[in-house]
Design a protein around this motif. Structure first.
Motif, PDB file in Angstrom:
ATOM      1  N   ALA A  23       0.773  -1.263   0.043  1.00 20.60           N
ATOM      2  CA  ALA A  23       0.087  -0.167   0.183  1.00 20.60           C
ATOM      3  C   ALA A  23       0.714   1.376   0.080  1.00 20.60           C
ATOM      4  N   ALA A  24       0.417   2.089  -0.947  1.00 23.32           N
ATOM      5  CA  ALA A  24       1.145   3.460  -0.935  1.00 23.32           C
ATOM      6  C   ALA A  24       0.141   4.446  -0.181  1.00 23.32           C
ATOM      7  N   PRO A  25       0.577   5.491   0.188  1.00 23.54           N
ATOM      8  CA  PRO A  25      -0.217   6.774   1.043  1.00 23.54           C
ATOM      9  C   PRO A  25      -1.444   7.045  -0.001  1.00 23.54           C
ATOM     10  N   GLY A  26      -2.550   7.093   0.770  1.00 25.17           N
ATOM     11  CA  GLY A  26      -3.676   7.549   0.099  1.00 25.17           C
ATOM     12  C   GLY A  26      -3.700   8.850  -0.538  1.00 25.17           C
ATOM     13  N   THR A  27      -2.799   9.709  -0.044  1.00 24.54           N
ATOM     14  CA  THR A  27      -2.656  11.050  -0.500  1.00 24.54           C
ATOM     15  C   THR A  27      -2.180  11.270  -2.027  1.00 24.54           C
ATOM     16  N   ILE A  28      -1.852  10.013  -2.474  1.00 23.53           N
ATOM     17  CA  ILE A  28      -1.100  10.085  -4.010  1.00 23.53           C
ATOM     18  C   ILE A  28      -2.331  10.002  -4.811  1.00 23.53           C
ATOM     19  N   LEU A  29      -2.330  10.890  -5.917  1.00 26.77           N
ATOM     20  CA  LEU A  29      -3.592  10.861  -6.773  1.00 26.77           C
ATOM     21  C   LEU A  29      -3.451   9.725  -7.770  1.00 26.77           C
ATOM     22  N   ARG A  30      -2.207   9.421  -8.061  1.00 19.47           N
ATOM     23  CA  ARG A  30      -2.185   8.549  -9.344  1.00 19.47           C
ATOM     24  C   ARG A  30      -0.763   7.821  -9.315  1.00 19.47           C
ATOM     25  N   ILE A  31      -0.761   6.328  -9.206  1.00 12.61           N
ATOM     26  CA  ILE A  31       0.521   5.909  -9.380  1.00 12.61           C
ATOM     27  C   ILE A  31       0.552   5.123 -10.797  1.00 12.61           C
ATOM     28  N   ASN A  32       1.759   5.321 -11.529  1.00 12.63           N
ATOM     29  CA  ASN A  32       1.633   4.606 -12.692  1.00 12.63           C
ATOM     30  C   ASN A  32       1.792   3.157 -12.687  1.00 12.63           C
ATOM     31  N   ASP A  33       3.147   2.642 -12.986  1.00 12.45           N
ATOM     32  CA  ASP A  33       3.330   1.306 -12.780  1.00 12.45           C
ATOM     33  C   ASP A  33       3.536   0.905 -11.363  1.00 12.45           C
ATOM     34  N   MET A  34       3.254  -0.261 -10.941  1.00  6.72           N
ATOM     35  CA  MET A  34       3.357  -0.942  -9.922  1.00  6.72           C
ATOM     36  C   MET A  34       4.150  -2.503 -10.203  1.00  6.72           C
ATOM     37  N   GLY A  35       4.781  -2.918  -9.185  1.00  3.19           N
ATOM     38  CA  GLY A  35       5.256  -4.220  -9.341  1.00  3.19           C
ATOM     39  C   GLY A  35       5.837  -5.007  -8.330  1.00  3.19           C
ATOM     40  N   TRP A  36       6.132  -6.168  -8.623  1.00  7.12           N
ATOM     41  CA  TRP A  36       6.896  -6.974  -7.431  1.00  7.12           C
ATOM     42  C   TRP A  36       8.081  -7.513  -8.017  1.00  7.12           C
ATOM     43  N   TYR A  37       9.149  -7.390  -7.399  1.00 10.21           N
ATOM     44  CA  TYR A  37      10.512  -8.086  -7.384  1.00 10.21           C
ATOM     45  C   TYR A  37      10.589  -9.070  -6.372  1.00 10.21           C
ATOM     46  N   ARG A  38      11.826  -9.997  -6.572  1.00  6.77           N
ATOM     47  CA  ARG A  38      12.157 -10.762  -5.491  1.00  6.77           C
ATOM     48  C   ARG A  38      13.685 -11.030  -5.525  1.00  6.77           C
ATOM     49  N   GLN A  39      14.258 -11.247  -4.306  1.00  6.86           N
ATOM     50  CA  GLN A  39      15.672 -11.320  -4.325  1.00  6.86           C
ATOM     51  C   GLN A  39      15.942 -12.774  -3.390  1.00  6.86           C
ATOM     52  N   ALA A  40      16.525 -13.716  -3.770  1.00  8.23           N
ATOM     53  CA  ALA A  40      16.691 -14.944  -3.157  1.00  8.23           C
ATOM     54  C   ALA A  40      18.362 -14.846  -2.450  1.00  8.23           C
ATOM     55  N   PRO A  41      18.552 -15.572  -1.507  1.00  9.33           N
ATOM     56  CA  PRO A  41      19.890 -15.446  -1.026  1.00  9.33           C
ATOM     57  C   PRO A  41      20.973 -15.994  -1.932  1.00  9.33           C
ATOM     58  N   GLY A  42      21.875 -14.915  -2.277  1.00  9.93           N
ATOM     59  CA  GLY A  42      23.020 -15.303  -3.380  1.00  9.93           C
ATOM     60  C   GLY A  42      22.427 -14.867  -4.863  1.00  9.93           C
ATOM     61  N   LYS A  43      21.579 -14.347  -4.818  1.00  8.93           N
ATOM     62  CA  LYS A  43      21.191 -13.990  -6.193  1.00  8.93           C
ATOM     63  C   LYS A  43      20.768 -12.462  -6.274  1.00  8.93           C
ATOM     64  N   SER A  44      20.701 -12.100  -7.706  1.00  4.92           N
ATOM     65  CA  SER A  44      20.414 -10.609  -7.750  1.00  4.92           C
ATOM     66  C   SER A  44      18.785 -10.427  -7.788  1.00  4.92           C
ATOM     67  N   ARG A  45      18.390  -9.254  -7.677  1.00  5.34           N
ATOM     68  CA  ARG A  45      17.016  -9.098  -7.530  1.00  5.34           C
ATOM     69  C   ARG A  45      16.521  -9.267  -9.165  1.00  5.34           C
ATOM     70  N   GLU A  46      15.380  -9.873  -8.915  1.00  9.33           N
ATOM     71  CA  GLU A  46      14.653 -10.170 -10.253  1.00  9.33           C
ATOM     72  C   GLU A  46      13.088  -9.689 -10.251  1.00  9.33           C
ATOM     73  N   LEU A  47      12.616  -9.351 -11.618  1.00 10.12           N
ATOM     74  CA  LEU A  47      11.425  -8.993 -11.894  1.00 10.12           C
ATOM     75  C   LEU A  47      10.275 -10.281 -11.548  1.00 10.12           C
ATOM     76  N   VAL A  48       9.314 -10.118 -10.702  1.00 11.05           N
ATOM     77  CA  VAL A  48       8.273 -11.089 -10.918  1.00 11.05           C
ATOM     78  C   VAL A  48       6.984 -10.740 -11.573  1.00 11.05           C
ATOM     79  N   ALA A  49       6.281  -9.546 -11.173  1.00 10.12           N
ATOM     80  CA  ALA A  49       5.579  -9.130 -12.046  1.00 10.12           C
ATOM     81  C   ALA A  49       5.264  -7.358 -12.116  1.00 10.12           C
ATOM     82  N   THR A  50       4.544  -7.055 -13.081  1.00  9.18           N
ATOM     83  CA  THR A  50       4.301  -5.632 -13.113  1.00  9.18           C
ATOM     84  C   THR A  50       2.833  -5.463 -13.560  1.00  9.18           C
ATOM     85  N   ILE A  51       2.159  -4.212 -13.071  1.00 10.56           N
ATOM     86  CA  ILE A  51       0.866  -3.860 -13.857  1.00 10.56           C
ATOM     87  C   ILE A  51       0.890  -2.494 -13.869  1.00 10.56           C
TER      88      ILE A  51
END
Length: 114
Positions: A23-51
């Motif tokens: 959740a982002a603050p409710g005072t923000i009128l519009r958020i363009n792209d949002m997404g999820w990334y993940r980082q496993a131990p010993g690995k780089s952060r990677e894209l999971v999904a965007t919307i």
């Protein structure tokens, strides 16, 4: 600075499900792209999904058919429904949001283990 608040991580058995929220603050009128990334131990952060604001989605091949990203623009919240989880999904999951620039959440741990 925009503070994104993540929740929903935890420990789950293989084959189980979890739902992450960010959740982002409710005072923000519009958020363009949002997404999820993940980082496993010993690995780089990677894209999971965007919307996008209009709901266009993009998924990493490794999660297609198992994970679903969605958002509620009225609540400035993005969700990640994760089904059929496997140990390979174990990671810290981060959400991000593009407003005037990219902002990141603090991360939530997802552990898939029997």
């Amino acid at each position: 600075q925009v503070h994104l608040v993540e929740s929903g991580g935890g420990l789950v058995q293989p084959g189980g499900s979890l739902r992450l929220s960010c959740a982002a603050p409710g005072t923000i009128l519009r958020i363009n792209d949002m997404g999820w990334y993940r980082q496993a131990p010993g690995k780089s952060r990677e894209l999971v999904a965007t919307i996008s604001w209009l709901g266009r989605t993009n998924y990493a091949d490794s999660v297609k058919g198992r994970f679903t990203i969605s958002r509620d623009n009225a609540k400035n919240t993005v969700y990640l429904q994760m089904n059929s989880l496997s140990p390979e999904d174990t990671a810290v999951y981060y959400c991000n949001a593009f407003i005037s620039t990219w902002f990141w959440g603090q991360g939530t741990q997802v552990t898939v283990s029997s």
